[in-house]
Enzyme design. Structure first.
Site: not given
Ligand code: PDD
Length: 305
Positions: A156, A41, A212, A188
């Site tokens: 992702k 996505y 990411l 993250e």
């Protein structure tokens, strides 16, 4: 802070080339995105009808698809047109575009079968989250958790269960975000990249397969460079995080958020710091100046390569 993305009741949703009212926007129960999270996505911010860093979002989408060996169903120009139409159909202005591509819906459930399926494309609009005035006063609370995720967080993918559960834990602790630590080092947040400021120096963990490559992270690095502020990419240990003067979270829907608490540790004085207060308004304006659609006829409007 309010974390819900408002969605107008009359929203139109893109499903495999058609714009449909949300009640009619459906996919097969055999879709592999639904059954296996076999899908990727993107979330793309659109400001006053034009997308920010569309080229980078589409490049990341193409890479994510490639890593899963799902053929990209559209050219960049087709994606651009699809997203532009969807934004317009939903009233334009400031919004975000969520788009998802799955490996499609075969006839039955099987972990793997070497038969090509037509991929499923779904896209809909959501909110952006303007920063409330109270943010400058209070910032956001976070929790720190061991990172339980797989080692391909650079993709992702929609397999976000650890992120969802971490956000659930954060909400239960009256916090906004969970920051992940793997082997003693920050990776993250559950849905954001992390920056710290120590003695005036901004740093962020380097890219690898544990986090990411955030489009906003990259934009913040460019922005800071352009404004003459040093920012380095280096591993950030748990201790360095907890001793930082400032901690920031970056994402496409929230720009730069100041973190003021990590579990029961105040960040700096427990209030947003001066480097964030200086950077965020400039960044916000800078982002809005660099939007556009592909193909772009005016190179001056082109988001950076
Ligand atoms: N998430 N890391 C993770 C795990 C994320 O889910 C996100 C964004 C980011 C920031 O990436 P970017 O700057 O490209 O938005 C980092 C989106 C917004 C989401 O899942 O809704």
């Amino acid at each position: 802070m309010n974390t819900s993305a408002g969605q107008p009741a009359q929203a139109l949703v893109h499903v495999n080339g058609q714009l449909l009212p949300r009640a009619e926007a459906t996919i097969s129960v055999f879709d592999r995105g639904f059954l296996f999270a076999d899908s990727v996505y993107e979330v793309i911010p659109v400001y006053q009808g034009a997308a920010f860093r569309l080229r980078q979002h589409l490049a990341r989408l193409d890479r994510s698809l490639g890593e899963l060996a799902i053929p990209n169903p559209h050219s960049n120009d087709e994606w651009s047109e699809l997203i532009r139409e969807l934004a317009e159909a939903n009233g334009g202005g400031d919004l975000s575009i969520y788009l998802q591509v799955t490996r499609g819906a075969p006839e039955w459930r099987e972990h793997w079968r070497d038969a090509p399926t037509q991929c499923t494309v779904v896209a809909f609009t959501g909110g952006l989250h303007p920063q409330p005035a109270s943010l400058a006063e209070h910032g956001v609370r976070t929790i720190l958790r061991n990172d339980p995720r797989w080692r391909r967080c650079d993709i992702k993918a929609t397999a976000l269960l650890p992120n969802v559960l971490a956000r659930r834990e954060a909400a239960a602790a009256d916090a906004f975000e969970a920051i992940f630590v793997r082997d003693g080092y920050v990776t993250e947040g559950a849905a954001a990249n992390v920056f710290i400021v120590s003695d005036g120096l901004v740093s962020t963990p380097p890219l690898d397969n544990t986090l990411l490559p955030g489009v906003t992270r990259d934009a913040v690095l460019d922005f800071l460079r352009q404004t003459g502020r040093e920012c380095i990419q280096r591993p950030v240990s748990r201790e360095t995080l907890l001793e930082a003067d400032e901690v920031w979270l970056t994402s496409s829907t929230r720009e730069i958020l100041p973190v003021t608490w990590i579990d029961d540790h105040p960040v700096g004085a427990g209030r947003p710091g001066p480097v964030w207060a200086d950077a965020q308004p400039g960044f916000s304006n800078w982002v809005r100046e660099q939007t556009g659609w592909l193909p772009l006829t005016d190179p001056a409007q082109m988001d950076r390569p």
